[in-house]
Design a protein around this motif. Structure first.
Motif, short mmCIF file in Angstrom:
data_model
loop_
_atom_site.label_atom_id
_atom_site.label_comp_id
_atom_site.label_asym_id
_atom_site.label_seq_id
_atom_site.Cartn_x
_atom_site.Cartn_y
_atom_site.Cartn_z
N HIS A 117 50.65 -10.68 22.41
CA HIS A 117 49.69 -11.14 21.40
C HIS A 117 50.42 -11.50 20.12
O HIS A 117 51.42 -10.88 19.76
N SER A 118 49.91 -12.50 19.42
CA SER A 118 50.50 -12.94 18.15
C SER A 118 49.58 -12.56 17.00
O SER A 118 48.35 -12.68 17.11
N TYR A 119 50.15 -12.09 15.90
CA TYR A 119 49.39 -11.66 14.73
C TYR A 119 49.95 -12.33 13.49
O TYR A 119 51.16 -12.55 13.39
N GLY A 120 49.06 -12.65 12.54
CA GLY A 120 49.48 -13.40 11.36
C GLY A 120 49.15 -12.69 10.06
O GLY A 120 48.80 -11.50 10.04
N PRO A 121 49.26 -13.43 8.94
CA PRO A 121 49.07 -12.83 7.61
C PRO A 121 47.69 -12.20 7.42
O PRO A 121 46.72 -12.56 8.09
#
Length: 292
Positions: free
Chosen positions: A211-215
């Motif tokens: 999974h990718s997570y951002g600001p």
């Protein structure tokens, strides 16, 4: 099995004449280790007629940690402290039995365009220090431990980690770490962390278990000893946590305590203006009206 137990999105909150992004507390997660409150200020571009003005307001039972990325804030408190904080430095104020402080744009910046961006953090005090005398410490940016390692820039802003210790005079077992990457790589920090742990993404992205997570997201780890993730290029994250206290901490407005009756006393004392005053300040933040 994913090691991420909770994802918290930044939520807008009003602190007077300034909007912030609230990260903690969250209804499903009231604290991470001793950390009970985190506000993300900005990034804000303020015009020559716009300034940060948070009038005198009280605290008990906690320490405040202010850390700026851009801009400057003038801190004044009821102990007589006047201290400007600039990016990379730390203001650490321990409220103990009670302190009052104001936070404003410094005079020399009030008539010019300016930026403001940073983190405001509350760290609960151990029960035996909740009624201690208030104190204030300013740590200059060049005194904060920082080093480069495998293409990463790391700062130990507060607490202990990686065999190092920050000079910020914390009162419990905790860590507050800044990591900046210039390239994508895998990190495993599990051996350096303890207690509860969380990761805040300021800019860039991380990947964990596909999974990718951002600001503007906080990721709460189920187990700090399994803290492993891939950090993206040009990414800045803050990892914070530590040993939780055995007793629950309650928050009422700006007050933190393990005793609900103590919170009510602080509320009454502030309404009756029985807290110490900030020298040179005449206004104050009133206790908020109770919601009907």
């Amino acid at each position: 099995m994913s090691n991420i137990s909770l994802i918290i999105e930044e939520r807008a909150a009003n602190i007077g004449n300034f909007m912030v992004g609230r990260l903690l507390p969250f209804k499903q997660k009231r604290a991470v280790g001793p950390f009970v409150f985190i506000d993300h200020m900005g990034p804000a571009k303020l015009k020559d007629h716009e300034n940060l003005d948070v009038p005198p307001h009280p605290h008990i039972g906690l320490s405040t940690l202010t850390y700026l990325f851009e801009g400057a804030i003038m801190h004044k408190d009821s102990m007589g402290t006047e201290m400007e904080i600039q990016p990379g430095a730390v203001n650490w104020m321990t409220a103990g039995k009670g302190v009052v402080h104001s936070e404003r744009t410094p005079e020399y910046l009030r008539n010019s365009d300016k930026s403001l961006h940073g983190l405001q953090i509350w760290v609960a005090l151990p029960k035996d220090l909740e009624e201690s005398n208030p104190s204030f410490t300013h740590i200059e940016a060049d005194k904060i431990p920082k080093w480069e390692q495998d293409g990463l820039q790391i700062k130990l802003i507060a607490g202990k980690a990686f065999g190092k210790q920050s000079p910020v005079p914390v009162h419990s077992h905790l860590y507050f770490i800044e990591i900046k990457s210039t390239k994508s790589q895998r990190l495993n920090l599990g051996n350096d962390l303890f207690g509860e742990s969380a990761l805040y993404i300021l800019e860039g992205n991380i990947k964990s278990e596909g999974h990718s997570y951002g600001p503007k997201q906080i990721l709460i780890a189920k187990d700090s000893t399994l803290c492993e993730f891939e950090i993206g290029e040009n990414t800045t994250v803050y990892i914070f946590g530590g040993e939780p206290f055995p007793e629950e901490r309650y928050i009422n407005w700006n007050f933190v305590s393990s005793d609900k009756e103590r919170l009510q006393k602080a509320r009454k004392d502030w309404i009756n203006q029985e807290f110490p005053k900030v020298p040179g300040e005449n206004d104050f933040v009133p206790y908020p009206a109770l919601k009907k």
